[in-house]
Design an enzyme around this catalytic site. Structure first.
Site, short mmCIF file in Angstrom:
data_model
loop_
_atom_site.label_atom_id
_atom_site.label_comp_id
_atom_site.label_asym_id
_atom_site.label_seq_id
_atom_site.Cartn_x
_atom_site.Cartn_y
_atom_site.Cartn_z
N HIS A 1 -2.79 -3.37 -5.86
CA HIS A 1 -3.10 -2.80 -4.31
C HIS A 1 -4.93 -3.11 -4.18
CE1 HIS A 1 -3.50 0.58 -1.45
NE2 HIS A 1 -3.45 -0.62 -0.73
N ASN B 1 -4.35 6.84 -1.46
CA ASN B 1 -3.64 7.15 0.14
C ASN B 1 -3.01 8.67 -0.21
OD1 ASN B 1 -4.51 5.44 1.87
ND2 ASN B 1 -2.63 4.07 1.20
N SER C 1 0.92 -1.32 0.17
CA SER C 1 0.09 -0.18 0.19
C SER C 1 0.86 1.34 0.03
CB SER C 1 -0.70 0.04 1.07
OG SER C 1 -0.31 -0.42 2.45
N GLU D 1 -6.11 -0.86 -7.17
CA GLU D 1 -5.09 0.31 -7.82
C GLU D 1 -4.05 -0.65 -8.69
OE1 GLU D 1 -5.13 4.40 -5.36
OE2 GLU D 1 -3.91 2.40 -4.69
#
Ligand SMILES: NC(=O)c1ccc[n+]([C@@H]2O[C@H](COP(=O)([O-])OP(=O)(O)OC[C@H]3O[C@@H](n4cnc5c(N)ncnc54)[C@H](O)[C@@H]3O)[C@@H](O)[C@H]2O)c1
Length: 512
Positions: free
Chosen positions: A145, A195, A124, A157
């Site tokens: 991900h 993120n 991540s 992702e």
């Protein structure tokens, strides 16, 4: 080059923890023969036993027939030795989040598997380029991900390292679509899409608390009620874990060489240092009793007021569709300024100004943006020092006529929802400027990775890019801080109004 056909790919999942077992579940449900390998054999057996229970529950609920469940489980084998992975087509690793561990695992796999075996990491936060650098044939190393829980969360992702081939990314995109996921392609930059772009959602909340403009529970209420978010930032970080959220922010901040936009918050650090990590430690911003209940803010009921003030409308209030109807006001003639004058108080929609600094001579109230004024139950307002108690009561009565509750906060440029949303848009624009992902993938990533009600570009279309830019410019002028500097991409978009690909712009307009 032709895409690879991965529809029958033999898969290995390494790591049988939270993510690994979820990814293995997805693989077997989607028809892949799958090998699960973990250093800890006992833990793997427990995880597989848990998977049997999950399938039993899914069968009970009618989501799978018992035959489907049995067939899926028959596709899963546990490997005792990593050598058993020699003939798989795709390895997905979900082991500890440490660069050296992932590098050495892939190096070892490169000696066991053939040169074409795809090596995917569920990292991540680690650079896929860095993981690949230690591996022969780095072009077959890619990020895949998944979000937690992997079988449920729609987003994946697909992370392209510097050497990862385009063909591999596109082939995995096709595979993820076949698994009924929403795949997005991203360059291997810190935080990938989700993120990274989500950082202001937390940062601006902590900033408002640091500047003491409101309380954590009112802030959560405002973001849910006015922004349409499923959870407020304080309750969400309590759920994620203040320690986990803080460390993600810190790693993104460091990976971007201390870019001020990602600077962690001292408020959050205090929570982490005190061991108040949220639900898991029974206290974060909120307290959680045995039953895991916590008390959220609820505004008081509104009593029908007698309202006699004189009300005049200026401007079209284009950023607030349905506001005038909801307030029982008729449209005014177009004007450069949007003002609802209530006796001698000017009510304006915030555009990132400070109500005290920018309106020193007239009684002024600034209103936060609301995603759906038609159904608004509350508005967030701040007033300047010229307003007296009876002025505030008049403004409250004005909104109460339409059953809208007022939440007053201190002078805070762009207030709460508007500030959060323009900064999410700005972060998306920076990601676009740097070619991290397409606008469509950015919107999908935020909607399906963190359940935002809209993607940043959909918000931009709804608010109008000029209004977003003006708000950011005002914030930047007031704070003088780099973090509020408008992205060049946004400026160029406003200047040219043509950065969006024609087809997607049509979709976006549907949300305007
Ligand atoms: N947990 C999440 O919410 C989440 C979400 C998205 C991505 N991720 C990423 O997924 C990965 C795994 O996270 P997790 O939460 O499932 O971890 P976890 O701690 O639950 O599981 C990790 C597993 O890997 C095993 N392991 C460690 N080193 C190994 C090695 N060299 N070879 C084989 N097995 C090894 C451990 O025994 C353990 O069972 C990490 O990279 C993490 O950043 C986690």
């Amino acid at each position: 080059m032709m895409n690879l056909d991965l529809s029958q790919a033999k898969i290995a999942v390494i790591g049988s923890g939270t993510m690994g077992i979820g990814i293995a579940q997805l693989a077997i449900v989607n028809g892949h023969s799958t090998i699960l390998y973990d250093l800890d054999r006992e833990k793997t057996q427990q995880a597989v036993d848990g998977l049997h229970q999950t399938f039993a529950k899914l069968t009970e609920k009618g989501k799978l027939t018992s035959e489907q469940a049995q067939q899926a489980l028959s596709r899963l084998t546990i490997a005792d030795q990593i050598e058993a992975l020699a003939s798989v087509d795709l390895v997905i690793e979900a082991v500890v989040e440490k660069l050296e561990v992932k590098q050495s695992l892939f190096k070892q796999l490169a000696t066991i598997c053939n040169d074409q075996t795809i090596l995917a990491s569920n990292t991540s936060s680690i650079s896929v380029t860095a993981i690949a650098s230690a591996v022969p044939h780095p072009e077959r190393v890619v990020g895949l991900h998944f979000f937690n829980p992997a079988p449920v969360m729609k987003l994946v992702e697909i992370v392209q390292g510097l050497k990862t081939t385009e063909v591999l990314c596109q082939s995995l995109r096709t595979l993820m679509l076949a698994w009924n996921k929403i795949p997005v392609l991203t360059k291997s930059t810190p935080g990938f899409i989700v993120n990274r772009i989500a950082r202001p959602f937390y940062a601006e909340a902590f900033r408002a608390l640091q500047e003491q403009v409101t309380t954590y529970d009112q802030l959560d209420y405002a973001l849910k009620q006015c922004g349409g978010f499923a959870m407020g930032p304080c309750e969400l970080t309590d759920l994620i874990g203040q320690d986990v959220n803080f460390s993600v922010t810190q790693s993104v901040y460091e990976a971007f060489f201390y870019e001020p936009r990602y600077r962690p918050s001292l408020i959050q650090k205090e929570l982490v240092d005190a061991g108040t990590w949220g639900r898991k430690s029974k206290q974060g911003f909120y307290r959680y009793d045995e039953k895991n209940q916590y008390v959220t803010f609820q505004p008081q009921l509104i009593t029908a007021p007698s309202f006699h003030a004189d009300v005049q409308v200026q401007g079209t209030w284009a950023q607030c569709p349905h506001l005038l109807e909801r307030l029982g006001l008729s449209r005014a003639l177009a004007s450069n300024e949007n003002i609802i004058q209530i006796d001698d108080v000017d009510l304006r929609l915030s555009q990132g100004e400070s109500v005290n600094i920018d309106y020193p001579n007239r009684k002024t109230v600034l209103m936060d943006w609301h995603h759906h004024f038609e159904q608004a139950q509350a508005v967030v307002l701040s007033h300047n020092h010229l307003c007296q108690a009876d002025d505030l009561a008049t403004v409250e009565d004005f909104f109460a006529q339409s059953q809208i509750k007022v939440l007053w906060i201190s002078d805070h440029p762009a207030l709460l929802t508007l500030r959060t949303i323009v900064l999410l848009i700005n972060e998306a624009c920076e990601a676009s400027l740097h070619g991290v992902a397409s606008m469509e993938d950015i919107d999908n990533a935020m909607k399906y990775g963190v359940n935002y009600p809209k993607g940043p570009y959909q918000w931009m279309m709804q608010l109008g890019a000029e209004y977003v830019l003006a708000t950011l410019n005002n914030l930047y002028a007031i704070y003088g801080e780099e973090k509020y500097r408008a992205s060049l991409y946004l400026k160029q978009y406003v200047a040219k109004q043509q950065c969006i690909r024609a087809d997607y712009s049509k979709d976006l307009k549907a949300f305007a």
